[in-house]
Design a protein around this motif. Structure first.
Motif, short mmCIF file in Angstrom:
data_model
loop_
_atom_site.label_atom_id
_atom_site.label_comp_id
_atom_site.label_asym_id
_atom_site.label_seq_id
_atom_site.Cartn_x
_atom_site.Cartn_y
_atom_site.Cartn_z
N ALA A 126 28.45 80.18 -20.65
CA ALA A 126 28.38 78.88 -20.03
C ALA A 126 29.08 78.94 -18.78
O ALA A 126 28.58 78.56 -17.74
N ILE A 127 30.46 79.56 -18.71
CA ILE A 127 31.11 79.52 -17.35
C ILE A 127 30.36 80.41 -16.30
O ILE A 127 30.16 79.94 -14.99
N THR A 128 29.79 81.70 -16.83
CA THR A 128 29.08 82.76 -15.85
C THR A 128 27.77 81.88 -15.43
O THR A 128 27.31 81.99 -13.94
N GLY A 129 27.03 81.21 -16.26
CA GLY A 129 25.80 80.55 -15.91
C GLY A 129 26.03 79.42 -14.91
O GLY A 129 25.14 79.30 -14.12
N TYR A 130 27.10 78.65 -15.15
CA TYR A 130 27.38 77.56 -14.53
C TYR A 130 27.84 78.02 -12.90
O TYR A 130 27.02 77.74 -12.04
N LEU A 131 28.51 79.06 -12.83
CA LEU A 131 28.79 79.65 -11.60
C LEU A 131 27.78 80.44 -10.89
O LEU A 131 27.43 80.27 -9.57
#
Length: 222
Positions: free
Chosen positions: A173-178
């Motif tokens: 989720a964090i890498t996708g958001y970034l």
């Protein structure tokens, strides 16, 4: 396999992306998530950079670039300019060896995350560590912080439905958001899409991805 090549920053940087032949499987006997191993080779013509290799794990299911520091392996290294064929072969072998070390450790650490259940409170604490909000923050910063949290929660729900509510889903989720959702302000010479691609290739968010990775790995060991 040579996949693509192009220019960044008006030709000041040149890149070539190379796909390694073997895919990386995260939690082979569980979620069986596939990551494709790439190396990006970049040369700088501005006079301020190096000719370097960067490992670039890519998750096709959501087009995330999962590049962050793992234990006992490097994410990027300078490439030596060599004159003869023998030296070039040695340099190629060094690159492949360093890449293999990275992806072996990457698979091990990601599998550990995939087998670590996570509470929503742990996910929110990881976000708070990555994007802290001061007590005296302005109303605008508070609004932006709340909007980021809502977006990350949405992506986390999607990833949890795909791979389970685990630390692995939190990291995805964090890498996708970034990679895809964090606000970018491209210069006049770039579209937003090119600005996002440039940020991914140059590693603009590698440090925060690495911090998230380390933070979530702590949940596995506690």
């Amino acid at each position: 396999v040579w996949e693509s090549a192009g220019l960044l920053r008006g030709g000041k940087r040149v890149f070539i992306s190379i796909r390694l032949p073997e895919t990386v499987t995260v939690d082979a006997h569980g979620i069986d998530d596939i990551v494709v191993p790439y190396i990006a080779v970049m040369n700088d013509h501005s006079g301020n950079g190096q000719f370097q290799c960067v490992v670039t794990p890519w998750r096709p299911v959501c087009a995330n670039t999962e590049r962050f520091a793992v234990r006992d392996a490097v994410t990027r290294w300078a490439v030596r300019h060599t004159a003869g064929a023998t030296s070039q072969i040695k340099e190629a072998r060094r690159t492949l060896g360093l890449s293999s070390q990275y992806f072996e450790q990457f698979a091990a650490e990601e599998t550990a995350l995939a087998r670590t259940d996570i509470a929503i409170a742990d996910f929110h604490q990881a976000i708070a560590d990555l994007w802290p909000l001061d007590d005296d923050a302005s109303s605008r910063k508070r609004t932006n912080h709340a909007a980021r949290l809502d977006t990350l929660n949405d992506v986390f729900r999607t990833e949890s439905a795909r791979v389970g509510r685990t630390a692995y889903a939190a990291e995805r989720a964090i890498t996708g958001y970034l990679d895809h959702l964090t606000p970018r302000r491209p210069p006049k010479s770039m579209t937003e899409e090119i600005a996002r691609a440039t940020a991914v290739l140059e590693g603009a968010d590698d440090e925060i991805k690495s911090k998230a990775h380390r933070r979530l790995l702590q949940l596995h060991t506690r």
